[in-house]
Design a protein around this motif. Structure first.
Motif, PDB file in Angstrom:
ATOM      1  N   GLY A 332     -13.455  58.649  -4.309  1.00  0.00           N
ATOM      2  CA  GLY A 332     -14.675  59.444  -4.325  1.00  0.00           C
ATOM      3  C   GLY A 332     -14.830  60.177  -3.016  1.00  0.00           C
ATOM      4  O   GLY A 332     -14.333  59.728  -1.982  1.00  0.00           O
ATOM      5  N   SER A 333     -15.496  61.310  -3.042  1.00  0.00           N
ATOM      6  CA  SER A 333     -15.649  62.100  -1.814  1.00  0.00           C
ATOM      7  C   SER A 333     -16.952  62.878  -1.862  1.00  0.00           C
ATOM      8  O   SER A 333     -17.480  63.186  -2.931  1.00  0.00           O
ATOM      9  N   ILE A 334     -17.460  63.201  -0.667  1.00  0.00           N
ATOM     10  CA  ILE A 334     -18.688  63.982  -0.518  1.00  0.00           C
ATOM     11  C   ILE A 334     -18.464  65.035   0.558  1.00  0.00           C
ATOM     12  O   ILE A 334     -17.974  64.723   1.659  1.00  0.00           O
ATOM     13  N   LEU A 335     -18.802  66.270   0.262  1.00  0.00           N
ATOM     14  CA  LEU A 335     -18.673  67.364   1.223  1.00  0.00           C
ATOM     15  C   LEU A 335     -19.893  67.406   2.140  1.00  0.00           C
ATOM     16  O   LEU A 335     -20.912  66.764   1.887  1.00  0.00           O
ATOM     17  N   GLN A 336     -19.783  68.164   3.217  1.00  0.00           N
ATOM     18  CA  GLN A 336     -20.902  68.291   4.150  1.00  0.00           C
ATOM     19  C   GLN A 336     -22.115  68.943   3.492  1.00  0.00           C
ATOM     20  O   GLN A 336     -23.252  68.714   3.896  1.00  0.00           O
ATOM     21  N   SER A 337     -21.878  69.760   2.483  1.00  0.00           N
ATOM     22  CA  SER A 337     -22.975  70.420   1.777  1.00  0.00           C
ATOM     23  C   SER A 337     -23.726  69.465   0.853  1.00  0.00           C
ATOM     24  O   SER A 337     -24.756  69.823   0.301  1.00  0.00           O
ATOM     25  N   GLY A 338     -23.215  68.244   0.681  1.00  0.00           N
ATOM     26  CA  GLY A 338     -23.850  67.275  -0.203  1.00  0.00           C
ATOM     27  C   GLY A 338     -23.236  67.211  -1.577  1.00  0.00           C
ATOM     28  O   GLY A 338     -23.582  66.330  -2.371  1.00  0.00           O
ATOM     29  N   GLU A 339     -22.318  68.138  -1.892  1.00  0.00           N
ATOM     30  CA  GLU A 339     -21.636  68.107  -3.189  1.00  0.00           C
ATOM     31  C   GLU A 339     -20.763  66.855  -3.278  1.00  0.00           C
ATOM     32  O   GLU A 339     -20.067  66.507  -2.317  1.00  0.00           O
ATOM     33  N   ALA A 340     -20.824  66.192  -4.415  1.00  0.00           N
ATOM     34  CA  ALA A 340     -20.115  64.922  -4.576  1.00  0.00           C
ATOM     35  C   ALA A 340     -19.223  64.967  -5.812  1.00  0.00           C
ATOM     36  O   ALA A 340     -19.481  65.712  -6.771  1.00  0.00           O
TER      37      ALA A 340
END
Length: 413
Positions: A332-340
């Motif tokens: 699982g991963s999450i970008l700095q923009s909050g997109e997951a």
């Protein structure tokens, strides 16, 4: 034996049970006083049927706790309707509380929301006191707002989702005040920025999301208690709603929950055709064999070691112990923009799946959702493999599953 009452043949009426709390309801088309009396006579027969069943099995319906309600604004209906239980006549009540939700005969939801506001206000006062302490940190206070304020303000939201904006304002006012206290910002701060700071959806938007999830569960899980009141999306000509809306003149427009969440479904690309009705487990969950969780292989290696060395050791361990297993890799991963998002891969079957998740969820939830989807995919394989190993780089997810702490594991895990 009480739960066997749900198997009674009640024809047009529906019966739901939660522990020892029972609800019997039926939608009727009340055109005249004669029609009302006829319908009430048939309804009385069903009440007597339940009372006789209880008495036969050594139980008795409590007339003190039983409440009879007519969800209508027509006074003629209220004056004409009544039922009798064990010789005691019950007339329609204006409001009652069932499973913590206050229902009114007009479905106005005002008393229920006022009750939620009073309970949340007491929690807000506690948070104000704690925020003045020198040891009070911002993050724990935000968790307290979530646990003590939002949880109370959202109780029963799947029932009052169509409440008017004037009622939602009462709920939002208390939550915003609590967030301002927890964040330490002045009372004049812009309210819309509060939710961006804590990474939450606004109260009403989260209600719509929960209702959309409930609509999915209603469609996918057979024989739900509310299935009778949830026809196909957009089916506003359904008999139940014509009876409730146009004939009994309720103050609130009564429409299927699907109509209120239709916009969320369309944004997510969901449709009724894409949903699959699930079945029940072939055996009780407590008889399932617990999986073997391996959290630490030892060898004294830490995450700060050389990535190439870690990859080599991990590959060696996997080949030694799980060479004959079906290997499933999740992440699982999450970008700095909050997109997951999350993904899984099964090299042995040449299967790869990617999933876009709700914005603002934690990496912990993303990792657990990837594991959940891996289990779902394995369960749906036409030929069950002899051995399966799910490989994840999230130690916290494995620890949560190992300890079985429900307050740490999201509902899908």
């Amino acid at each position: 034996m009480v739960h066997d009452a749900a198997n009674l043949n009640l024809k047009e009426a529906s019966l739901s049970l939660f522990a020892d709390d029972m609800a019997l309801w039926e939608a009727v088309n009340c055109k005249s006083e004669r029609t009302i009396k006829t319908k009430m006579g048939r309804y009385q027969e069903k009440v007597d049927q339940i009372a006789d069943y209880m008495q036969t099995n050594g139980f008795e319906l409590s007339t003190e706790k039983t409440v009879f309600m007519a969800f209508t604004g027509v006074q003629l209906v209220k004056r004409t309707c009544s039922i009798t239980i064990n010789g005691v006549q019950l007339v329609p009540a204006d409001k009652t509380k069932f499973l913590g939700v206050t229902f009114t005969s007009s479905l106005s939801w005002g008393p229920h929301i006022d009750s939620l506001v009073r309970k949340a206000q007491r929690s807000l006062n506690l948070i104000k006191v704690l925020s003045r302490e020198s040891w009070a940190a911002r993050k724990p206070l935000i968790h307290l707002v979530r646990a003590l304020v939002r949880s109370r303000l959202s109780y029963g939201q799947e029932a009052f989702f169509a409440a008017p904006d004037s009622q939602w304002v009462k709920l939002e006012r208390v939550e915003r005040a609590a967030l301002k206290v927890a964040l330490g910002v002045p009372r004049s701060a812009v309210s819309t920025l509060l939710y961006q700071e804590v990474g939450w959806l606004p109260l009403k938007e989260e209600c719509h999301l929960r209702c959309a999830q409930l609509a999915v569960r209603i469609h996918c899980v057979p024989n739900t208690a509310v299935e009778v009141f949830t026809p196909d999306m957009g089916d506003t000509d359904h008999m139940q709603y014509k009876a409730l809306e146009s004939k009994t003149h309720t103050y609130q427009t009564v429409l299927p929950i699907y109509n209120h969440v239709k916009g969320i479904w369309e944004q997510s690309g969901l449709s009724k055709e894409k949903l699959v009705t699930g079945g029940t487990l072939p055996y009780p969950p407590w008889l399932l064999e617990a999986p073997n969780l391996i959290i630490d292989y030892g060898d004294g290696l830490k995450k700060a070691e050389d990535p190439l060395l870690l990859a080599t050791v991990a590959k060696e361990k996997i080949d030694q112990r799980f060479k004959s297993h079906l290997q499933v890799f999740t992440d699982g991963s999450i970008l700095q923009s909050g997109e997951a998002g999350c993904a899984l891969s099964i090299p042995g079957l040449d299967i790869t799946r990617k999933y876009k998740l709700n914005k603002g969820i934690s990496i912990f939830s993303a990792e657990l959702f990837a594991i959940y989807m891996a289990c779902t995919l394995i369960n749906d394989l036409p030929t069950p493999p002899l051995g399966v190993v799910i490989l994840t780089d999230s130690k916290s997810s494995l620890q949560a599953l190992a300890h079985g702490t429900k307050n740490r594991i999201p509902e899908y895990a």
